[in-house]
Design a protein around this motif. Structure first.
Motif, PDB file in Angstrom:
ATOM      1  N   UNK A 129       0.849  -1.191   0.000  1.00  0.00           N
ATOM      2  CA  UNK A 129       0.000   0.000   0.000  1.00  0.00           C
ATOM      3  C   UNK A 129       0.882   1.237   0.000  1.00  0.00           C
ATOM      4  N   UNK A 130       0.618   2.144  -0.906  1.00  0.00           N
ATOM      5  CA  UNK A 130       1.337   3.421  -0.952  1.00  0.00           C
ATOM      6  C   UNK A 130       0.442   4.491  -0.323  1.00  0.00           C
ATOM      7  N   UNK A 131       0.933   5.134   0.715  1.00  0.00           N
ATOM      8  CA  UNK A 131       0.168   6.152   1.434  1.00  0.00           C
ATOM      9  C   UNK A 131       0.764   7.521   1.143  1.00  0.00           C
ATOM     10  N   UNK A 132      -0.060   8.441   0.645  1.00  0.00           N
ATOM     11  CA  UNK A 132       0.382   9.799   0.371  1.00  0.00           C
ATOM     12  C   UNK A 132      -0.298  10.743   1.358  1.00  0.00           C
TER      13      UNK A 132
END
Length: 237
Positions: free
Chosen positions: A231-234
């Motif tokens: 998961x990429x969290x920005x």
């Protein structure tokens, strides 16, 4: 052996925010390394602040809070400069009293106008200015009157910033904006240094505890989503 320094911070409003997080982290880190640290501010509410400000790691001194933040919902910039100037004068008066040893350095952020005040009142003290972002770019100028009102503040911000013994910014991006905004300083060859905001690194135990508990502390929907893969969290301001 590193010499122990006496350091003062001058911050307009010691509440809960990104700028406050940065100066508090810096103050804590300096104190943990054996330096004496005091935080001067025009506003501080023990019920709405970061816990570190109440830990006793550094002193918190309030001065200038008696002056209003605004007049009828206007003149915020003027009031902020006056409140911080009062705090700067109080800082100097504490040193002049002889009951407090001279500070080696005063770290100022957000309100650059107090830099020349400190240089005048405490000529033997180095002044560092930390620029989160040029304030003149954060003000709305929807009317001619507002643009006229902001002219002296914009001029003072650039001149006062240039009077600091050292200027730091929070990123290379801000350094570029600094040069594009403060053109007179850039023409003179003044280039700010880059000091990224500190990030607290968790201990191995904290990381292990988080790994053991995260599924029980998040909603089932989020857990299922995360379980599908990376998961990429920005996080954007």
């Amino acid at each position: 052996m590193t010499r122990r320094l006496r350091v003062a911070f001058l911050h307009p409003d010691l509440g809960l925010g990104g700028a406050e997080r940065l100066v508090v982290d810096a103050a804590v880190e300096l104190a943990q390394h054996g330096h004496t640290v005091d935080m001067y501010t025009a506003y501080y509410d023990p019920n709405r602040c970061f816990d570190e400000t109440k830990s006793g790691a550094f002193g918190v001194v309030v001065a200038g809070n008696w002056f209003p933040r605004h007049f009828f919902g206007r003149f915020f910039a003027l009031c902020a400069v006056i409140r911080c100037t009062i705090a700067a004068i109080y800082l100097a008066m504490r040193v002049w009293s002889g009951n407090l040893a001279d500070y080696d350095v005063v770290i100022v952020d957000q309100v650059a106008a107090v830099v020349p005040v400190l240089k005048l009142l405490l000529p033997g003290t180095r002044v560092l200015f930390y620029c989160h972002f040029p304030d003149l770019l954060l003000s709305q100028r929807a009317s001619i009157l507002k643009r006229i009102y902001r002219l002296p503040f914009d001029y003072i911000e650039e001149v006062a910033t240039g009077m600091a013994d050292l200027i730091l910014v929070n990123s290379s991006f801000t350094a570029d904006v600094f040069g594009q905004t403060f053109t007179r300083l850039h023409t003179k060859g003044l280039r700010p240094g880059v000091l990224h905001p500190a990030v607290a690194v968790p201990t191995e135990q904290v990381l292990q505890d988080a790994a053991d508990r995260w599924e029980s502390e998040l909603s089932q929907e989020i857990v299922q989503h995360i379980s599908k893969g990376p998961v990429f969290l920005s996080i954007n301001r």
